[in-house]
Design an enzyme around this catalytic site. Structure first.
Site, mmCIF file in Angstrom:
data_model
loop_
_atom_site.group_PDB
_atom_site.id
_atom_site.type_symbol
_atom_site.label_atom_id
_atom_site.label_comp_id
_atom_site.label_asym_id
_atom_site.label_seq_id
_atom_site.Cartn_x
_atom_site.Cartn_y
_atom_site.Cartn_z
ATOM 1 N N SER A 68 41.881 34.964 43.576
ATOM 2 C CA SER A 68 42.189 33.967 42.616
ATOM 3 C C SER A 68 42.651 34.754 41.391
ATOM 4 O O SER A 68 42.697 35.918 41.201
ATOM 5 C CB SER A 68 40.765 33.175 42.088
ATOM 6 O OG SER A 68 40.066 32.944 43.179
HETATM 7 N N1 SAH Z 1 36.817 34.808 45.952
HETATM 8 C C1 SAH Z 1 38.154 35.257 46.337
HETATM 9 C C2 SAH Z 1 38.960 34.317 46.528
HETATM 10 C C3 SAH Z 1 39.471 34.294 48.170
HETATM 11 S S1 SAH Z 1 40.370 32.690 48.526
HETATM 12 C C4 SAH Z 1 38.696 36.230 45.126
HETATM 13 O O1 SAH Z 1 39.157 35.935 44.071
HETATM 14 O O2 SAH Z 1 38.790 37.278 45.325
HETATM 15 C C5 SAH Z 1 39.326 31.517 49.316
HETATM 16 C C6 SAH Z 1 38.782 32.291 50.753
HETATM 17 O O3 SAH Z 1 38.066 31.240 51.108
HETATM 18 C C7 SAH Z 1 39.851 32.740 51.951
HETATM 19 O O4 SAH Z 1 39.544 34.003 51.901
HETATM 20 C C8 SAH Z 1 39.485 31.889 52.704
HETATM 21 O O5 SAH Z 1 39.592 32.417 53.911
HETATM 22 C C9 SAH Z 1 38.046 31.459 52.592
HETATM 23 N N2 SAH Z 1 37.335 30.364 53.347
HETATM 24 C C10 SAH Z 1 37.975 29.210 53.424
HETATM 25 N N3 SAH Z 1 37.036 28.403 54.037
HETATM 26 C C11 SAH Z 1 35.933 28.997 54.113
HETATM 27 C C12 SAH Z 1 34.777 28.629 54.743
HETATM 28 N N4 SAH Z 1 34.403 27.646 55.075
HETATM 29 N N5 SAH Z 1 33.695 29.327 54.666
HETATM 30 C C13 SAH Z 1 34.122 30.785 54.299
HETATM 31 N N6 SAH Z 1 35.290 31.256 53.776
HETATM 32 C C14 SAH Z 1 36.246 30.176 53.781
#
Ligand code: SAH
Length: 220
Positions: A68
């Site tokens: 993000s």
């Molecule tokens: N928190 C992270 C953002 C990652 S983007 C940061 O800022 O560093 C969102 C993430 O959610 C992705 O890696 C995607 O694979 C994950 N995601 C999507 N659906 C999901 C689910 N049902 N359960 C767990 N992770 C999920």
């Protein structure tokens, strides 16, 4: 003779990122600001995209996913109003950076990631930085929370859902706070849902655009 590329002063970059992107937009919680100055965000970003680590936008982390925008991480963390004693569930750990920030603010973080390679990468980075003492990365679908370790004092969802999954509210302690982007695939509002004395209240912190939450609580 090839000229060596000048080294990047990451500490200065992070200080600048916090001042210009985060404090300037109204984030005030000193613990959030300090955590984001201190935690080496650049080490969570894969090398090929590392130079963008402190930019004012999401950064690619591979597998079609992004870390993000730093401001969004700060805003979400501030909305949870963590004091240091909480157990936090993070859904969508990605590269693990947001989990690291939450780990600096709370007692314990359970971070769930659905893409195995990302879960592995997040675990490795957190371990290398010795941040794995109070942060556990689990690989699986967190769209319905993570019932075995519930309840949670705070829940942070880093992917967009069509509505707040009922299971997340059930797994939220009273008092507790849930922050989650809710809307369409293309645009959402960042909702802050608080549970207190049996009452649930929702406010909108901002408008945003997150990657979709997969699974039954998101978009199947
Ligand atoms: N928190 C992270 C953002 C990652 S983007 C940061 O800022 O560093 C969102 C993430 O959610 C992705 O890696 C995607 O694979 C994950 N995601 C999507 N659906 C999901 C689910 N049902 N359960 C767990 N992770 C999920």
């Amino acid at each position: 003779m090839t000229k060596a590329r000048p080294e990047i002063d990451w500490e200065a970059k992070r200080r600048d990122m916090v001042a210009r992107q985060i404090e300037a937009r109204g984030i005030r919680d000193p613990r959030v600001l300090e955590a984001m100055r201190r935690i080496p965000r650049e080490l969570f970003i894969p090398e090929e995209h590392r130079r963008f680590a402190c930019d004012d936008e999401p950064v690619s982390i591979g597998f079609g996913q992004t870390a993000s925008q730093p401001y969004m991480t700060a805003l979400m963390a501030e909305c949870l109003e963590l004091q240091g004693s909480e157990t936090v569930l993070e859904v969508g750990a990605g590269c693990g950076y947001h989990a690291a920030v939450l780990g600096a603010l709370a007692a314990q973080v359970i971070a769930v990631e659905i893409v195995p390679e990302l879960a592995e990468m997040a675990s490795r980075t957190l371990r290398e930085q010795r941040r794995d003492g109070n942060i556990r990365v689990l690989c699986g679908d967190g769209s319905r929370g993570w019932p075995p370790l519930a309840p949670y004092d705070a829940i942070s969802v880093a992917a967009a859902a069509p509505a707040e999954p009922a299971e997340l509210l059930e797994q939220l302690r009273d008092p507790g706070v849930l922050v989650i982007p809710v809307g369409s695939i293309w645009e959402q509002e960042l909702r802050v849902v608080t549970k207190r004395q049996g009452r649930v209240q929702t406010r909108v912190a901002t408008f945003c655009r997150f990657v979709p939450l997969r699974g039954p609580g998101g978009w199947p």
